[in-house]
Design a protein around this motif. Structure first.
Motif, PDB file in Angstrom:
ATOM      1  N   GLU A 162       9.653 -44.471 -13.922  1.00 21.48           N
ATOM      2  CA  GLU A 162      11.496 -46.146 -13.646  1.00 21.48           C
ATOM      3  C   GLU A 162      10.543 -47.034 -13.971  1.00 21.48           C
ATOM      4  N   ILE A 215       8.986 -39.062 -14.356  1.00 23.74           N
ATOM      5  CA  ILE A 215       9.877 -39.904 -13.164  1.00 23.74           C
ATOM      6  C   ILE A 215       9.729 -40.883 -12.681  1.00 23.74           C
ATOM      7  N   ALA A 216       7.895 -40.924 -11.977  1.00 20.06           N
ATOM      8  CA  ALA A 216       7.246 -41.543 -11.698  1.00 20.06           C
ATOM      9  C   ALA A 216       7.284 -42.956 -12.342  1.00 20.06           C
ATOM     10  N   VAL A 261      15.600 -49.326  -6.040  1.00 16.49           N
ATOM     11  CA  VAL A 261      14.242 -47.670  -5.248  1.00 16.49           C
ATOM     12  C   VAL A 261      15.557 -46.879  -4.898  1.00 16.49           C
ATOM     13  N   THR A 262      16.070 -45.641  -5.220  1.00 11.45           N
ATOM     14  CA  THR A 262      17.073 -45.142  -4.796  1.00 11.45           C
ATOM     15  C   THR A 262      15.960 -43.883  -4.110  1.00 11.45           C
ATOM     16  N   GLY A 292      -1.367 -51.287  -6.695  1.00  9.81           N
ATOM     17  CA  GLY A 292      -0.292 -50.397  -6.862  1.00  9.81           C
ATOM     18  C   GLY A 292      -0.431 -49.645  -8.161  1.00  9.81           C
ATOM     19  N   SER A 331      12.839 -53.287  -5.816  1.00 10.77           N
ATOM     20  CA  SER A 331      12.628 -53.017  -4.260  1.00 10.77           C
ATOM     21  C   SER A 331      14.454 -52.868  -3.880  1.00 10.77           C
ATOM     22  N   TYR A 363      12.517 -34.208  -7.090  1.00 11.47           N
ATOM     23  CA  TYR A 363      12.117 -35.520  -6.507  1.00 11.47           C
ATOM     24  C   TYR A 363      12.553 -36.761  -5.950  1.00 11.47           C
ATOM     25  N   LEU A 399      10.447 -51.178 -11.170  1.00 12.23           N
ATOM     26  CA  LEU A 399      11.150 -51.649  -9.737  1.00 12.23           C
ATOM     27  C   LEU A 399      11.656 -52.715  -8.952  1.00 12.23           C
ATOM     28  N   LYS A 414       1.747 -50.684  -0.383  1.00 11.99           N
ATOM     29  CA  LYS A 414       1.284 -51.473  -1.253  1.00 11.99           C
ATOM     30  C   LYS A 414       0.490 -52.840  -1.503  1.00 11.99           C
ATOM     31  N   ASP A 419       7.886 -39.083  -4.043  1.00  7.83           N
ATOM     32  CA  ASP A 419       7.427 -40.274  -4.655  1.00  7.83           C
ATOM     33  C   ASP A 419       6.643 -41.991  -3.284  1.00  7.83           C
ATOM     34  N   HIS A 431       6.585 -46.233  -4.699  1.00  5.52           N
ATOM     35  CA  HIS A 431       7.466 -47.838  -5.385  1.00  5.52           C
ATOM     36  C   HIS A 431       7.849 -48.153  -3.676  1.00  5.52           C
ATOM     37  N   CYS A 450      -0.750 -47.065  -0.895  1.00  2.00           N
ATOM     38  CA  CYS A 450      -0.743 -46.784  -2.754  1.00  2.00           C
ATOM     39  C   CYS A 450      -1.620 -47.722  -3.119  1.00  2.00           C
ATOM     40  N   VAL A 495      -0.288 -48.649 -11.730  1.00  2.00           N
ATOM     41  CA  VAL A 495       0.801 -48.366 -13.281  1.00  2.00           C
ATOM     42  C   VAL A 495       1.527 -47.802 -13.553  1.00  2.00           C
ATOM     43  N   GLY A 496       2.486 -48.103 -14.068  1.00  7.51           N
ATOM     44  CA  GLY A 496       4.148 -47.532 -13.402  1.00  7.51           C
ATOM     45  C   GLY A 496       4.208 -47.890 -12.721  1.00  7.51           C
ATOM     46  N   SER A 497       4.527 -48.081 -11.135  1.00  3.01           N
ATOM     47  CA  SER A 497       5.080 -48.173  -9.945  1.00  3.01           C
ATOM     48  C   SER A 497       5.636 -49.166 -10.025  1.00  3.01           C
ATOM     49  N   GLN A 498       5.246 -50.300 -10.855  1.00  6.52           N
ATOM     50  CA  GLN A 498       5.997 -51.516 -10.273  1.00  6.52           C
ATOM     51  C   GLN A 498       7.187 -52.114 -11.084  1.00  6.52           C
ATOM     52  N   ASN A 531      -7.635 -51.501  -8.022  1.00  8.96           N
ATOM     53  CA  ASN A 531      -7.473 -52.582  -7.387  1.00  8.96           C
ATOM     54  C   ASN A 531      -8.353 -52.814  -6.358  1.00  8.96           C
TER      55      ASN A 531
END
Lengths: 269, 787, 393
Positions: free
Chosen positions: C68, C65-66, C178-179, C166, C175, A8, C173, A60, A52, A55, A74, C168-171, A79
């Motif tokens: 985070e 994992i998505a 973000v690794t 975007g 930026s 991942y 972190l 977005k 992924d 992020h 994304c 839900v769940g991705s917001q 939205n």
């Protein structure tokens, strides 16, 4: 029903995402995962790397010009449904978005993910085709754009080269007087469409387009549908289109023609 | 008391809020997949991708040896067998893990385990199996033909059982003015409770006992079956059904996976867990309800039903599943096809055909759903020929109330009821004249309106005599229940049936309350655990409220007598002077609460005289109704649909059920059973179908392929009640759990046909999918052109 | 294993997870919150619905994992939620649950409807609920319970919707956190033991009709004997199949080969064997093939027939190809057979195109026999369109 193992990666930028993609054996991009997730759980898809994209801030975002609206890959169906994305289609985009699958799916499912997966039954496939949207593609070499009509090649197949991914879609702005119609048949609310009819009439921009979607392949586009829907709906002409696309099943034909007819009526034609 | 009234109090007839709701709504239910034991490993099965093939070998990668077992490892494990005593029945042997030959897609070829399910699936996917593919039987009618591939070679054909009921049709047929013949088909279905099955098993060294948790409906039967396969004594096996997420019959058979996981737990000495996933549930587990009928009804010119002749074929799948056997559907078809109708002659031949599909088991309504469809379609056909309303044909043929109790043409003993009245109420509620007027007006959107009805009975709680005649491994006798006082005045009810949504923790408490007056809040119903409950055949056949309800009442009455004897002592009076009720024992000059009696019995025995009854305040009692031929609840369903002739879409505009389940213990729960049953019947009528290709491959492995009814597919169903007590049961209650699922396909298909009949079209198959409706209309149009 | 940090029911949780672990399994197995139920693991039944960043989402098709940095709320975290208290009372009163298995997901969705759509009527409630399956209640009590709570809350405004774009769940972190690092070694698909004989039909048993049959015809501007000779060169003809390559040289009419197919996210690699019988008098050939992909648990049985007919007075040859195949295993177990047919048609079309090209211009005209790629598919689509063009005229 658990996925096979995969690595991942969570890149912060589109450049890094492109680099990851280029350097991998069999990577799959993950957006909301609402189509890919099931295929991974069923082990139908067995990538060794999941990249992924959700992020990456730039994916977005939305951008507006006087001619078009650019929606990042994304951005979710919810939205668009909720009006967080400005509408340039006199209500077509939010209306279509609000009938995709279910709310709990729309909260994660994305427009880019749907178009990358390219299921013929997906709403965005037909909608962006009739809207004459452009697909913004990102690769290691930078950006390029293709019209939606040239983007999807067949079931699950799109015109992305090795290492490329969908970055955004550009939707042309409707003029104030533009009308649209969209009709889909599903066996059940929220499930796969069996036929989609979509129509855009925007005389100010010289646009009259029609689509028969949710075929077993790419949607059937009539870029100049004046003859088809201009003087009322020409069912025989729609049937001839299906002939040309070798759609022979009588039931499917009837559904496709009817979906387009209903969309045409909705568009005031 | 008028029909449908709700009784005050918390006993029989009260609309009591369910005791089990709170834990479910807070996410605190304990289902099979929630059980996690120290050192537990997860199981995945390698399953056959082929429907019919010889197994020539399994290659296990070096690194996974020791984590994979095949049939060769399972020395001494016996196959599952469910033999029927009906003459001519051919038994099958179903191995837990495939030995030489696979007979349906999804049969387990190897059991694999690892620390996690994903890793176990990795191992299962790493095996390479050497197959020799064989031609498959994927269609029951083809399977009947000579020369068809054979599933069980030594049989010589593919017929589990052929049955024949003869009658003098000819003498009636020659004078019958109306003859209606139809070929009718129902699709193979998956029962699809939202929770699948699952097993957690471990060997208890202290007790020398295999403890096996299973998401099942009949733990005692699973225990008996498992003991047989694994060669263990009953004392060595304890089965626990925890909270179970829906059953509907799906969780009513012994599973290969239970045998395999039980064996594995003993073999490796660690707890093992297998949780069925949706793909396994849809493609590898038991199916139901695939019927085919050639059926002819004979009637007089005025539409009076005279005779019925049928040939029914049931696709019984590859094996005779334990305990209900492979002929459970077909054998019932022959006996229940005439239903609540009184007519002169009947003939029926049935076939239970072995095919390369999963075995069948009794899904809610069992054979009744298909039978009702076949019968009611014929009656509508007669109505068309006679030129009268379909309900009029039925009113002419239904058994009148004055004939109750009634033995019908197949000697089914109807206990009570007023069938014509039930139908009349449905006719009134759906407002037939209004629907006919609307049909005449036509719809602005071009859709066609149709009205359909069905009326049927549900034999439930049938007991010893019925099952002994059938001769399957499981024959229900006296149902037992235990009633135990606790020292703090609580009452514990222990029953061998299992509750998986029926609300028995509430309704059996209501029964106990009715007898003893103890507040249901102080009554705990214990079920689903062979270590804690009396033996029972479990939950099936709409039997719990009649059988377990009767048993609880019997046990509570006996307990009441004992409490009365102790109470009399405490009240210093003769037992003849006391009565029990409202949670206390009342004497001529005072009362003592049951709680006080329990406290004294357990904690202050010194307060009791020496001559107190030593029997104690724990009672186990057995119960049978006065007749064990079953209760007959019944219902009329009436539905209005709108059919889109262009798309084939069917919308249900109105749905009425008039239901008579005798005395209702909890009307709220009964309504819930009916609503849920109707929803499942709508699935049968319009959506649900497991298709197969010619090689026996199931073509639906997700819920996007196998469509279940959702909230937009089920209308706001209206239920009206009648309440004719059964003369044979404890409170007059009747079994009613399956009823709702029986009537919808018949009523809905009749309604669709009523809508499309003006186009000359008719459909005789479920599900009536949009495609089938469109194709029926197109076929009629073609026929018209030719004519 | 990857490190994961997120908030669950208001508490920070850090754990090591496998990337393949979905959120529902993570919560159930690692955080030991079993109120989130699993019903289908493909996003249809709704039993696993919970709140991510306050919004309902499917936890079975969302990887842990998505999430985070996300804020996850399960049914256990809603004990004291004001709307949930009302809903529980209403659910119990209206008998909106029986077995209780769908209930946590149903309540999560019901809460969303009540908060987001305060004016929802029955039809809207039913539509919004349609992604949550209940097998017990027929939805009557559930719809009634939601209606009653909406009625009790009449006048309450809708809860504001999330403002961030975007999933839900991705917001959660920032930026900069973000690794981009990833421990990833591209792995070739492991070579499998080549086992061509491991799926075989019994002797002389008719196996029934193939599940899928595709017909293609094309014309080659060469006389029939020449085309017939080309078909006789099995190695050359077999490799016209996109993605096909021979495992060893053919022996008589017997070929051992493998074919790699990419169908969207699905990659299958079949290994198998092919036996060709030719009827020189009739200019007809039949090839029987069997293959297996053990990674997918898939088996395939195929029958390809070709017949050559003289056209244009013998100057050209029309080739009629019929491909019939039957798949077994998970790949076959879907109802949308049209999609597979579309794909198989394109595959056959490209085979035909390659064959034409080979006969017209020799081997250099053939696309490399790699997996069926986007590029080659593109050509097949073009070919299909060209064909349609002719069909039109």
């Amino acid at each position: 029903m658990k996925p096979g193992p995969f690595d991942y990666a969570r890149p912060a930028t589109v450049e890094r995402a492109a680099a990851l993609l280029a350097g991998s054996g069999f990577a799959k991009l993950l957006s909301g995962g609402q189509s890919l997730g099931p295929m991974l759980n069923l082990r139908l898809a067995r990538p060794d790397l999941l990249v992924d994209l959700t992020h990456i801030a730039s994916l977005k975002e939305i951008r507006e010009t006087k001619d078009f609206l650019e929606i990042g890959a994304c951005v979710t169906h919810a939205n668009i449904e909720d009006g967080l994305v400005p509408d340039c289609t006199n209500g077509m985009l939010p209306s279509v978005a609000s009938n995709i699958a279910y709310r709990a799916v729309r909260n994660r499912g994305t427009i880019g993910g749907s178009l990358s997966h390219a299921d013929p039954a997906a709403d965005w496939v037909s909608t962006l085709t009739v809207l004459d949207a452009e697909i913004v593609i990102r690769g290691a070499k930078g950006q390029r754009r293709v019209p939606m009509a040239n983007y999807m090649l067949g079931t699950f197949e799109v015109a992305l080269e090795e290492g490329e991914f969908l970055e955004a879609v550009r939707v042309p702005r409707f003029s104030k007087s533009a009308r649209w119609g969209y009709y889909k048949f599903c066996r059940k609310a929220g499930e796969f469409a069996e036929a989609i009819g979509a129509v855009v009439r925007d005389p100010e921009r010289g646009v009259c387009r029609a689509v028969m979607g949710a075929t077993h392949s790419t949607p059937i586009l009539v870029a100049d549908a004046t003859a088809l829907i201009g003087q009322g709906f020409d069912a025989a002409a729609a049937g001839a289109l299906l002939d040309r696309h070798e759609i022979t099943d009588a039931y499917e034909r009837q559904l496709h023609v009817e979906a387009l007819r209903r969309a045409t009526v909705q568009a005031g034609a | 008391m008028a029909d449908g009234d709700i009784k005050e109090g918390k006993g029989v007839g009260a609309r009591l809020i369910r005791k089990e709701d709170d834990r479910y709504m807070r996410g605190r239910g304990q289902y099979i997949a929630d059980i996690k034991l120290p050192g537990m490993v997860e199981v995945a099965f390698h399953r056959s991708p082929l429907a019919h093939a010889r197994l020539r070998g399994v290659t296990i990668p070096e690194e996974h040896r020791g984590s994979v077992f095949t049939a060769a490892d399972m020395v001494g494990v016996k196959p599952m067998r469910a033999v029927s005593g009906l003459p001519g029945f051919k038994p099958s042997e179903q191995p837990a893990i495939v030995t030489e030959k696979v007979r349906h897609v999804g049969e387990p070829v190897a059991i694999c385990f690892a620390e996690g399910r994903a890793e176990a699936e990795d191992i299962a996917a790493s095996l390479i199996v050497d197959w020799e593919e064989l031609p498959a039987v994927s269609d029951m009618l083809k399977g009947r033909e000579p020369g068809a591939p054979l599933l069980h070679e030594h049989w010589g054909d593919n017929i589990f059982l052929e049955s024949f009921v003869d009658g003098d049709i000819e003498s009636i047929a020659k004078d019958a003015a109306i003859k209606v013949t139809r070929e009718i088909r129902t699709a193979r279905q998956c029962m699809a409770p939202i929770e699948g099955r699952g097993v957690v098993a471990w060997w208890d060294n202290r007790l020398n006992q295999l403890t096996l948790y299973s998401a099942c409906q009949m733990p005692h039967i699973i225990r008996t079956g498992l003991c047989g396969c694994l060669g263990l004594d009953h004392a060595q096996v304890r089965i626990i059904a925890p909270d179970v997420g829906g059953g509907f019959g799906y969780k009513g058979i012994l599973l290969a996976e239970e045998v395999a996981c039980g064996w594995l737990a003993m073999k490796i000495g660690r707890p093992v867990r297998w949780i069925e996933d949706r793909r396994e549930a849809l493609t590898a587990a038991a199916n139901c309800r695939e019927h085919h009928y050639f059926i002819t009804g004979y009637a007089a010119a005025d539409g009076t039903l005279l005779a019925l002749e049928a040939e029914a074929t049931v696709d019984s799948g590859a094996y005779s599943a334990y305990p209900f056997s492979a002929c459970l559907e077909a054998a019932q078809v022959a006996s229940i096809l005439p239903g609540p109708y009184d007519f002169k002659a009947y003939r029926c031949r049935t076939y239970s055909v072995a095919t390369n599909k999963c075995p069948i088991l009794p899904y809610r309504g069992v054979a009744r759903t298909g039978v009702c469809l076949a019968m009611e379609l014929i009656l509508d056909g007669i109505a068309v020929e006679a030129g009268i309303e379909p309900y009029e044909v039925r009113l002419k043929a239904l058994v009148p109330p004055e004939k109750m109790p009634f033995d019908n043409i197949t000697k089914k003993h109807f206990d009570s009821g007023d069938y014509p009245e039930c139908l009349k109420r449905a006719v009134a509620a759906i407002d037939v004249p209004a629907v006919r007027a609307r049909q005449k007006r036509g719809e602005p959107d071009g859709r066609l309106i149709g009205l359909g009805m069905s009326i049927f009975c549900e034999q439930g709680s049938h007991g010893t005599s019925v099952y002994a005649g059938w001769g399957i491994p499981m024959v229900p006798g006296h149902e037992q229940a235990q009633a135990r006082m606790t020292p703090d005045g609580g009452l514990e009810i222990r029953v061998g049936v299992q509750s998986h949504g029926q609300g028995l923790e509430t309704t059996l408490a209501q029964v106990a309350n009715e007898v003893l007056g103890i507040d249901p809040a102080k009554i705990q119903v214990v079920h689903g655990d062979t270590g804690m409950t009396p033996y029972s055949t479990g939950t099936w056949g709409s039997r719990c409220m009649v059988m377990a309800g009767g048993a609880v009442a019997t046990a509570c009455k006996e307990l009441g007598k004992r409490l009365g004897r102790i109470g009399a002592k405490l009240l210093q009076t003769d037992v003849a002077n006391v009565k029990i009720g409202n949670g206390e024992v009342v004497g001529p000059s005072g009362s003592v609460s049951i709680a006080e009696i329990a406290r004294v019995w357990y904690l202050r025995p010194q307060d009791l005289p020496a001559d107190v009854d030593p029997g104690g305040i724990e009672v186990t009692a057995g119960y049978k109704p006065q007749r064990d031929s079953g209760t007959f609840s019944y219902a009329a369903h009436a539905v209005v649909v709108a059919v889109d002739p262009v798309t084939g879409g069917v919308e249900i505009l109105d749905y009425v059920v008039v239901e008579d389940g005798g005395v209702l213990v909890n009307p709220m729960i009964v309504d819930g059973q009916v609503y849920g049953g109707v929803a499942q019947g709508i699935g049968t009528a319009l959506l649900e179908e497991m298709p197969f290709d010619a090689a026996g491959q199931p073509l639906a492995s997700t819920l996007a392929d196998y469509l279940l009814p959702g909230s937009t597919d089920v209308p706001s169903i209206r239920i009206l009640h009648m309440e004719t007590p059964s003369p044979y049961t404890e409170f007059g209650q009747k079994g009613i759990g399956e009823s709702g699922a029986i009537g919808p396909p018949a009523a809905i298909v009749n309604a669709i046909n009523d809508a499309i009949r003006p186009l000359g079209a008719e459909i005789n198959q479920v599900p009536a999918t949009p495609r089938r409706v469109v194709e029926a209309i197109a076929a009629a149009a073609r026929a018209k052109k030719v004519a | 294993m990857e490190k994961l940090t997120l908030t669950v029911n208001g508490k920070k949780v850090s754990a090591e997870v496998q990337p393949r672990t979905h959120l529902a399994d993570f919560l159930r197995e690692q955080v030991v919150l079993t109120g989130t139920h699993i019903g289908c693991e493909h996003g249809v039944c709704g039993a696993c619905t919970l709140l991510i960043d306050g919004q309902p989402a499917r936890s079975c098709i969302t990887f842990a994992i998505a999430c985070e940095g996300a804020d996850v709320t399960t049914i256990e975290g809603l004990d004291d939620d004001e709307v949930m208290v009302q809903l529980r009372t209403a659910f119990s009163r209206e008998h909106a649950l029986q077995c209780g298995y769908c209930t946590p997901g149903m309540l999560a969705m019901a809460r969303d409807i009540v908060r987001r759509l305060p004016n929802a009527d029955e039809q809207r409630i039913r539509l919004e609920l349609s992604g949550n399956l209940c097998r017990c209640t027929g939805y009557v009590g559930i719809v009634g319970a939601i209606r009653s709570v909406l009625e009790a809350r009449k006048g309450t405004a809708a809860v504001p919707l999330p403002e961030k774009l975007g999933p839900v769940g991705s917001q959660g972190l920032a930026s900069e956190t973000v690794t981009a690092d990833v421990k990833h070694e591209p792995k070739p698909i492991p070579p499998e033991a080549f086992a061509p004989t491991k799926i075989a039909p019994g002797p002389d048993l008719p196996m029934g009709k193939p599940a899928t049959v595709i017909n293609q015809s094309f014309t080659v501007h060469r006389p029939r004997p020449e085309v017939w000779a080309q078909f006789g060169d099995i190695a050359s003809t077999a490799t016209c199949m996109p993605g096909a390559k021979l495992s060893k040289p053919p022996e008589g009419g017997h070929v051992e080969a493998e074919i790699r197919i990419k169908f969207g996210p699905i990659v299958a690699q079949f290994q198998g064997e092919l036996d060709v019988e030719r009827d020189d008098a009739q200019f007809r050939g039949v090839a029987h093939g069997r293959g297996r992909d053990d990674r997918q648990g898939a088996l395939v049985r195929a029958e390809v027939t070709y017949a050559l007919a003289e056209v244009e007075g013998g100057a050209a040859t029309r080739v009629d190809v019929t491909v019939g195949f039957t798949l077994a295993g998970p790949l076959a177990q879907f109802s949308r057979s049209g999609l597979v047919n579309d794909f198989a048609s394109r595959l056959t079309a490209e085979f035909a195109r390659n064959l034409e090209a080979r006969m017209a211009g020799g081997s250099e005209a053939i696309l490399p026999a790699e997996e069926l790629s986007t590029v080659s598919l593109f050509f097949s689509v073009v070919w299909g369109r060209v064909k349609r063009l002719f069909a039109r005229s």
